[in-house]
Design a protein around this motif. Structure first.
Motif, PDB file in Angstrom:
ATOM      1  N   UNK A  24       7.959   3.659   2.766  1.00 35.80           N
ATOM      2  CA  UNK A  24       8.569   4.931   2.405  1.00 35.80           C
ATOM      3  C   UNK A  24      10.050   4.965   2.725  1.00 35.80           C
ATOM      4  N   UNK A  25      10.644   6.152   2.664  1.00 37.87           N
ATOM      5  CA  UNK A  25      12.095   6.272   2.855  1.00 37.87           C
ATOM      6  C   UNK A  25      12.570   5.923   4.255  1.00 37.87           C
ATOM      7  N   UNK A  26      11.798   6.230   5.266  1.00 39.21           N
ATOM      8  CA  UNK A  26      12.199   5.918   6.632  1.00 39.21           C
ATOM      9  C   UNK A  26      12.194   4.409   6.849  1.00 39.21           C
ATOM     10  N   UNK A  27      11.225   3.743   6.255  1.00 34.41           N
ATOM     11  CA  UNK A  27      11.125   2.291   6.356  1.00 34.41           C
ATOM     12  C   UNK A  27      12.239   1.614   5.552  1.00 34.41           C
ATOM     13  N   UNK A  28      12.683   2.285   4.492  1.00 34.08           N
ATOM     14  CA  UNK A  28      13.782   1.748   3.681  1.00 34.08           C
ATOM     15  C   UNK A  28      15.084   1.710   4.468  1.00 34.08           C
ATOM     16  N   UNK A  29      15.194   2.542   5.493  1.00 31.32           N
ATOM     17  CA  UNK A  29      16.375   2.553   6.351  1.00 31.32           C
ATOM     18  C   UNK A  29      16.149   1.796   7.650  1.00 31.32           C
ATOM     19  N   UNK A  45       5.827  10.196  -3.474  1.00 33.30           N
ATOM     20  CA  UNK A  45       5.472   9.112  -4.397  1.00 33.30           C
ATOM     21  C   UNK A  45       5.018   9.646  -5.759  1.00 33.30           C
ATOM     22  N   UNK A  46       5.585  10.776  -6.152  1.00 35.87           N
ATOM     23  CA  UNK A  46       5.245  11.356  -7.442  1.00 35.87           C
ATOM     24  C   UNK A  46       3.928  12.102  -7.478  1.00 35.87           C
ATOM     25  N   UNK A  47       3.287  12.281  -6.319  1.00 40.85           N
ATOM     26  CA  UNK A  47       2.003  12.965  -6.256  1.00 40.85           C
ATOM     27  C   UNK A  47       2.180  14.396  -5.748  1.00 40.85           C
ATOM     28  N   UNK A  48       1.102  15.190  -5.804  1.00 38.15           N
ATOM     29  CA  UNK A  48       1.198  16.579  -5.361  1.00 38.15           C
ATOM     30  C   UNK A  48       0.602  16.800  -3.972  1.00 38.15           C
ATOM     31  N   UNK A  49       0.226  15.734  -3.279  1.00 41.32           N
ATOM     32  CA  UNK A  49      -0.204  15.848  -1.890  1.00 41.32           C
ATOM     33  C   UNK A  49       0.122  14.547  -1.174  1.00 41.32           C
ATOM     34  N   UNK A 163       4.811   7.615  13.033  1.00 43.15           N
ATOM     35  CA  UNK A 163       3.819   7.018  12.148  1.00 43.15           C
ATOM     36  C   UNK A 163       4.482   6.391  10.928  1.00 43.15           C
ATOM     37  N   UNK A 164       4.203   5.139  10.697  1.00 40.99           N
ATOM     38  CA  UNK A 164       4.781   4.397   9.568  1.00 40.99           C
ATOM     39  C   UNK A 164       4.181   4.892   8.250  1.00 40.99           C
ATOM     40  N   UNK A 165       5.040   5.051   7.254  1.00 39.66           N
ATOM     41  CA  UNK A 165       4.587   5.269   5.883  1.00 39.66           C
ATOM     42  C   UNK A 165       4.623   3.915   5.194  1.00 39.66           C
ATOM     43  N   UNK A 166       3.459   3.316   5.028  1.00 36.47           N
ATOM     44  CA  UNK A 166       3.444   1.995   4.422  1.00 36.47           C
ATOM     45  C   UNK A 166       2.049   1.424   4.299  1.00 36.47           C
ATOM     46  N   UNK A 167       1.929   0.446   3.432  1.00 33.92           N
ATOM     47  CA  UNK A 167       0.678  -0.295   3.255  1.00 33.92           C
ATOM     48  C   UNK A 167       0.996  -1.776   3.272  1.00 33.92           C
ATOM     49  N   UNK A 168       0.165  -2.523   3.978  1.00 31.40           N
ATOM     50  CA  UNK A 168       0.283  -3.980   3.994  1.00 31.40           C
ATOM     51  C   UNK A 168      -1.033  -4.596   3.575  1.00 31.40           C
ATOM     52  N   UNK A 169      -0.986  -5.512   2.627  1.00 33.06           N
ATOM     53  CA  UNK A 169      -2.196  -6.099   2.052  1.00 33.06           C
ATOM     54  C   UNK A 169      -2.052  -7.614   2.007  1.00 33.06           C
ATOM     55  N   UNK A 170      -3.145  -8.311   2.273  1.00 30.14           N
ATOM     56  CA  UNK A 170      -3.191  -9.769   2.140  1.00 30.14           C
ATOM     57  C   UNK A 170      -4.339 -10.162   1.231  1.00 30.14           C
ATOM     58  N   UNK A 171      -4.108 -11.184   0.445  1.00 33.55           N
ATOM     59  CA  UNK A 171      -5.169 -11.795  -0.342  1.00 33.55           C
ATOM     60  C   UNK A 171      -5.605 -13.046   0.406  1.00 33.55           C
ATOM     61  N   UNK A 172      -6.832 -13.025   0.929  1.00 37.74           N
ATOM     62  CA  UNK A 172      -7.367 -14.146   1.697  1.00 37.74           C
ATOM     63  C   UNK A 172      -8.239 -14.996   0.787  1.00 37.74           C
TER      64      UNK A 172
END
Length: 338
Positions: A24-29, A45-49, A163-172
């Motif tokens: 998110x924006x905080x992580x961008x900085x 993120x363009x959503x309503x919630x 609290x971080x706004x973010x997602x981290x994903x790995x393909x195992x």
């Protein structure tokens, strides 16, 4: 193969084929903005919630990881993922979008490594060829659930974390190029009687120490085997407490070797108090910044010890203490290995 009391050693060494991180924006900085695959300018993120935005973080990370690996979702056998929201709806709704067999897991902020350990176990024994695994958090959604809505403007003590706004994903995967998962130590629940939800780092530190010691004991190795031992999100307070506990138990760790995702993700001057937190904290730092360092040859062996506080708003209101847990996963890239 089980080694010792709580550690799995993966003889087939499952591969982290591809990863993706969204912030998110905080992580961008923040301090590691260049290690994110995608960054957003606002929390909606363009959503309503905020909860829907939380789901989008996951979806974007899933699709980014598959795109980087050049595989279609039909080739992925399972999704193993989780988050902090009630009933893990962001993870479940993102899995609904992909229509992939799904196992939801909850370990609070330790979810990233709990899910990675389970993914590696399944792949190691031939239960799947590809698994998407990850964790995510959204600052505004999580704050609204566990503390006060951001709009309330409640003041926090210096021990609190952001609290971080973010997602981290790995393909195992069972084969391919990339860092390899060599072992995992499953944490046990540790409760030292703390009750302050604004001092999660202090509450989680004993669980991190317990798992680090268990891993080294089970593997019959010294901490110096790893170039980096990184905790999930203890922050300034928790990292200090854990170092003190390790020294008390006879283990000295160099400052450079022992790091914390909650202190890596944000830069000095951002108002994060004791550091970053949230299920997305270790997920984004490990699957972005730290694995990028591995691929550049700066790290060969890394032990990731993601920590989690297993409380809920209900248990806090009922006066319960905060039980905590930490799960450790060993990742190696290049060089010799045990």
């Amino acid at each position: 193969m089980m080694k010792g009391h709580r550690t799995w050693v993966f003889e087939n060494r499952p591969v982290i084929v591809a990863t993706a991180t969204v912030g998110g924006p905080f992580e961008a900085n923040g301090n590691i903005a260049d290690d994110f695959d995608l960054l957003h300018e606002d929390l909606w993120l363009g959503e309503d919630s905020y909860e829907k935005a939380h789901k989008v973080l996951f979806e974007e990370a899933f699709f980014q990881a598959m795109k980087k690996a050049r595989i279609e979702k039909e080739h992925v056998q399972f999704i193993i993922a989780g988050d902090l929201i009630n009933q893990m709806t962001p993870s479940s709704f993102a899995a609904r979008t992909l229509s992939t067999p799904y196992l939801g897991v909850f370990g609070a902020c330790s979810t990233s490594m709990e899910a990675l350990a389970l993914s590696a176990f399944i792949v190691n024994y031939g239960g799947a060829k590809y698994i998407l695994t990850g964790a995510a958090s959204h600052n505004a959604a999580v704050e609204k659930q566990f503390r006060y809505p951001t709009e309330y403007g409640g003041q926090k003590p210096p021990t609190a974390q952001w609290t971080v706004t973010g997602a981290g994903v790995a393909l195992v995967g069972s084969e391919g190029d990339g860092p390899r998962i060599t072992a995992a130590t499953i944490g046990r629940v540790v409760d030292m009687g703390l009750t302050d939800p604004f001092n999660m780092g202090g509450a989680m530190a004993p669980a991190a120490v317990d798992t680090i010691e268990a891993h080294l004991r089970d593997m019959q190795m010294d901490a110096s085997y790893y170039d980096v031992i990184v905790t999930g999100d203890l922050g300034k307070i928790g990292r200090t407490v854990s170092l003190d506990l390790l020294r008390k138990n006879g283990m000295e760790l160099e400052e450079e070797r022992y790091q914390d995702c909650g202190l890596i993700i944000y830069r000095e001057g951002q108002p994060v108090l004791s550091g970053g937190s949230g299920a997305g904290c270790s997920a984004t730092v490990v699957y972005g910044h730290l694995l990028n360092r591995m691929k550049r040859g700066e790290i060969k062996r890394m032990l990731v010890v993601a920590t989690g506080a297993l409380l809920s708003p209900l248990t806090f209101q009922q006066g319960e203490t905060i039980p905590c847990i930490a799960h450790a996963v060993a990742i190696e890239y290049g060089g010799d290995h045990l």
